[in-house]
Write a protein that holds these residues in place. Sequence first.
Motif, PDB file in Angstrom:
ATOM      1  N   GLN A  35      10.970 -32.728 -11.497  1.00 29.14           N
ATOM      2  CA  GLN A  35      10.110 -32.454 -10.318  1.00 29.14           C
ATOM      3  C   GLN A  35       8.606 -32.244 -10.704  1.00 29.14           C
ATOM      4  OE1 GLN A  35      11.418 -32.020  -7.037  1.00 29.14           O
ATOM      5  NE2 GLN A  35       9.094 -31.877  -6.403  1.00 29.14           N
ATOM      6  N   PRO A  36       7.852 -32.806 -10.034  1.00 32.19           N
ATOM      7  CA  PRO A  36       6.359 -32.638 -10.287  1.00 32.19           C
ATOM      8  C   PRO A  36       5.868 -31.590  -9.339  1.00 32.19           C
ATOM      9  CG  PRO A  36       6.765 -34.594  -8.575  1.00 32.19           C
ATOM     10  CD  PRO A  36       8.294 -34.092  -8.940  1.00 32.19           C
ATOM     11  N   LEU A  37       4.643 -30.886  -9.730  1.00 36.28           N
ATOM     12  CA  LEU A  37       4.464 -29.833  -8.976  1.00 36.28           C
ATOM     13  C   LEU A  37       3.131 -30.484  -8.258  1.00 36.28           C
ATOM     14  CD1 LEU A  37       4.194 -26.995 -11.846  1.00 36.28           C
ATOM     15  CD2 LEU A  37       5.927 -27.349 -10.048  1.00 36.28           C
ATOM     16  N   GLU A  38       2.971 -29.624  -7.004  1.00 38.20           N
ATOM     17  CA  GLU A  38       1.774 -30.185  -6.345  1.00 38.20           C
ATOM     18  C   GLU A  38       0.546 -29.479  -6.415  1.00 38.20           C
ATOM     19  OE1 GLU A  38       3.018 -29.303  -2.317  1.00 38.20           O
ATOM     20  OE2 GLU A  38       4.532 -30.912  -2.103  1.00 38.20           O
ATOM     21  N   PHE A  39      -0.381 -29.888  -6.368  1.00 40.01           N
ATOM     22  CA  PHE A  39      -1.999 -29.369  -6.402  1.00 40.01           C
ATOM     23  C   PHE A  39      -2.037 -28.494  -5.201  1.00 40.01           C
ATOM     24  CE2 PHE A  39      -2.802 -32.620  -9.386  1.00 40.01           C
ATOM     25  CZ  PHE A  39      -3.135 -31.773 -10.552  1.00 40.01           C
ATOM     26  N   GLN A 112       4.123 -20.010  -4.622  1.00 38.70           N
ATOM     27  CA  GLN A 112       4.578 -21.132  -3.748  1.00 38.70           C
ATOM     28  C   GLN A 112       4.977 -22.303  -4.694  1.00 38.70           C
ATOM     29  OE1 GLN A 112       1.546 -19.753  -2.086  1.00 38.70           O
ATOM     30  NE2 GLN A 112       3.040 -18.584  -1.316  1.00 38.70           N
ATOM     31  N   GLY A 113       4.434 -22.013  -6.009  1.00 36.93           N
ATOM     32  CA  GLY A 113       4.826 -23.014  -6.869  1.00 36.93           C
ATOM     33  C   GLY A 113       3.810 -24.255  -7.248  1.00 36.93           C
ATOM     34  N   GLN A 114       2.836 -23.943  -6.355  1.00 37.43           N
ATOM     35  CA  GLN A 114       1.686 -25.034  -6.442  1.00 37.43           C
ATOM     36  C   GLN A 114       0.831 -24.765  -7.698  1.00 37.43           C
ATOM     37  OE1 GLN A 114       0.548 -24.280  -2.452  1.00 37.43           O
ATOM     38  NE2 GLN A 114       1.178 -25.928  -1.706  1.00 37.43           N
ATOM     39  N   ILE A 115       0.045 -25.777  -8.340  1.00 35.13           N
ATOM     40  CA  ILE A 115      -0.756 -25.792  -9.375  1.00 35.13           C
ATOM     41  C   ILE A 115      -2.175 -25.575  -8.983  1.00 35.13           C
ATOM     42  CG2 ILE A 115      -2.225 -26.876 -11.245  1.00 35.13           C
ATOM     43  CD1 ILE A 115       0.401 -28.779 -11.464  1.00 35.13           C
ATOM     44  N   ILE A 116      -2.773 -24.175  -9.130  1.00 37.59           N
ATOM     45  CA  ILE A 116      -4.234 -23.774  -8.754  1.00 37.59           C
ATOM     46  C   ILE A 116      -4.954 -24.099  -9.870  1.00 37.59           C
ATOM     47  CG2 ILE A 116      -3.438 -22.319  -7.057  1.00 37.59           C
ATOM     48  CD1 ILE A 116      -3.665 -20.029  -8.995  1.00 37.59           C
ATOM     49  N   PRO A 136     -10.186 -25.283 -12.345  1.00 41.67           N
ATOM     50  CA  PRO A 136      -9.508 -25.328 -10.960  1.00 41.67           C
ATOM     51  C   PRO A 136      -8.803 -26.464 -10.696  1.00 41.67           C
ATOM     52  CG  PRO A 136     -11.932 -24.736 -11.150  1.00 41.67           C
ATOM     53  CD  PRO A 136     -11.660 -25.235 -12.411  1.00 41.67           C
ATOM     54  N   SER A 137      -7.630 -26.704 -10.007  1.00 37.49           N
ATOM     55  CA  SER A 137      -6.799 -27.558  -9.623  1.00 37.49           C
ATOM     56  C   SER A 137      -7.638 -28.742  -8.726  1.00 37.49           C
ATOM     57  CB  SER A 137      -5.904 -27.038  -8.712  1.00 37.49           C
ATOM     58  OG  SER A 137      -6.361 -26.390  -7.325  1.00 37.49           O
ATOM     59  N   ASN A 138      -8.708 -28.281  -8.004  1.00 34.32           N
ATOM     60  CA  ASN A 138      -9.569 -29.450  -7.260  1.00 34.32           C
ATOM     61  C   ASN A 138     -10.196 -30.297  -8.399  1.00 34.32           C
ATOM     62  OD1 ASN A 138      -8.439 -28.425  -4.915  1.00 34.32           O
ATOM     63  ND2 ASN A 138     -10.726 -27.732  -4.054  1.00 34.32           N
ATOM     64  N   LEU A 139     -10.776 -29.589  -9.372  1.00 35.17           N
ATOM     65  CA  LEU A 139     -11.427 -30.615 -10.409  1.00 35.17           C
ATOM     66  C   LEU A 139     -10.315 -31.501 -11.185  1.00 35.17           C
ATOM     67  CD1 LEU A 139     -13.701 -31.394 -12.222  1.00 35.17           C
ATOM     68  CD2 LEU A 139     -13.426 -29.365 -13.535  1.00 35.17           C
ATOM     69  N   VAL A 140      -9.119 -30.778 -11.573  1.00 32.57           N
ATOM     70  CA  VAL A 140      -8.089 -31.533 -12.199  1.00 32.57           C
ATOM     71  C   VAL A 140      -7.781 -32.816 -11.351  1.00 32.57           C
ATOM     72  CG1 VAL A 140      -5.622 -31.520 -13.079  1.00 32.57           C
ATOM     73  CG2 VAL A 140      -7.313 -29.642 -13.233  1.00 32.57           C
ATOM     74  N   ALA A 141      -7.612 -32.457 -10.030  1.00 28.52           N
ATOM     75  CA  ALA A 141      -6.854 -33.708  -8.970  1.00 28.52           C
ATOM     76  C   ALA A 141      -8.090 -34.772  -9.100  1.00 28.52           C
ATOM     77  CB  ALA A 141      -6.863 -33.200  -7.541  1.00 28.52           C
ATOM     78  N   GLN A 142      -9.620 -34.575  -9.127  1.00 23.49           N
ATOM     79  CA  GLN A 142     -10.441 -35.470  -9.198  1.00 23.49           C
ATOM     80  C   GLN A 142     -10.567 -36.154 -10.714  1.00 23.49           C
ATOM     81  OE1 GLN A 142     -14.379 -33.508  -9.340  1.00 23.49           O
ATOM     82  NE2 GLN A 142     -15.309 -35.834  -9.270  1.00 23.49           N
ATOM     83  N   ILE A 143     -10.058 -35.616 -11.577  1.00 22.34           N
ATOM     84  CA  ILE A 143     -10.204 -36.399 -12.952  1.00 22.34           C
ATOM     85  C   ILE A 143      -8.952 -37.043 -13.197  1.00 22.34           C
ATOM     86  CG2 ILE A 143     -10.439 -36.187 -15.358  1.00 22.34           C
ATOM     87  CD1 ILE A 143     -13.133 -35.406 -13.793  1.00 22.34           C
ATOM     88  N   VAL A 144      -7.809 -36.491 -12.923  1.00 17.00           N
ATOM     89  CA  VAL A 144      -6.613 -37.296 -13.342  1.00 17.00           C
ATOM     90  C   VAL A 144      -6.451 -38.673 -12.834  1.00 17.00           C
ATOM     91  CG1 VAL A 144      -3.999 -37.179 -12.992  1.00 17.00           C
ATOM     92  CG2 VAL A 144      -4.933 -35.150 -13.623  1.00 17.00           C
ATOM     93  N   PRO A 145      -6.829 -39.089 -11.636  1.00 18.41           N
ATOM     94  CA  PRO A 145      -6.826 -40.550 -11.207  1.00 18.41           C
ATOM     95  C   PRO A 145      -7.360 -41.331 -12.307  1.00 18.41           C
ATOM     96  CG  PRO A 145      -6.767 -39.171  -9.351  1.00 18.41           C
ATOM     97  CD  PRO A 145      -7.215 -38.139 -10.470  1.00 18.41           C
TER      98      PRO A 145
END
Length: 254
Positions: A35-39, A112-116, A136-145
């Motif tokens: 189960q993947p975790l959401e950002f 809530q089990g979301q990645i921060i 921060p999760s917002n930076l992670v979400a930008q770099i991961v793709p």
Amino acid sequence: MYFGEEDEEIKATLMEQDPQVDLAVIRFEYAKYIQPLEFADSDQLKKGSFAIALGNPSGYYGSATFGIISYPKRYIEEDIDNDRIIDWEAEYIQHDVAINPGNSGGPLINLQGQIIGINTMKFVDEEIDNMGFSIPSNLVAQIVPLLEQGIKPQRPKLGVQILEIRSMNEEKRLSYNIPSDINYGLLVDSVEPNSPAGKANIKKGDIILYFNGVQIRYTHQLRNELNKLVNTSGKQIEIVVYRDGEEITLKAVF
């Protein structure tokens, strides 16, 4: 890659990594569904919010620790190339959740089990306790793709040496001829030839007031805006500078 509960190791392939923010993406195949975790939106974090760190501190698989967010946006100076010149002011989430070797790379999650955030380091000293830091999760979400595509992030530089107007005392303001009605911005102390700043005709003595529509009061604000331009090519950004008593809009290409 090791799955502790099943006591099983499987092969994984490194897609790409970004040492500057301590992130990597790996590919693996596994028979069971994971189960993947959401950002979550890390920009919405508040001081005092609850947080949980997951990881394998000292090899103790699947450990969880609990605490609060101490400061949602903490900026720490970093010398990336070890030349004793500060290259970056990286943004972190400061928290008091217990983390140790083995937590780095593990998630910091909300209730809530979301990645921060992604835990990456802590301050260690006899006089310091419970000062951990997460990307921060917002930076992670930008770099991961980018990492998923095998692309190493490239961060642009404007090509200037700057001084914060707000941090200047009266004597320094006079020495740089800063007008009394200018109380924010970044004073350009030097410009690198053939840099985006140089090509945009930014000059020594200019005061950067706005970058891409964002008012600039602190150095880390400019670096944050540059960080948003990861792996751009040919993107044009408007920069408003104060020069000779008037505001001038220039355009830099990254």
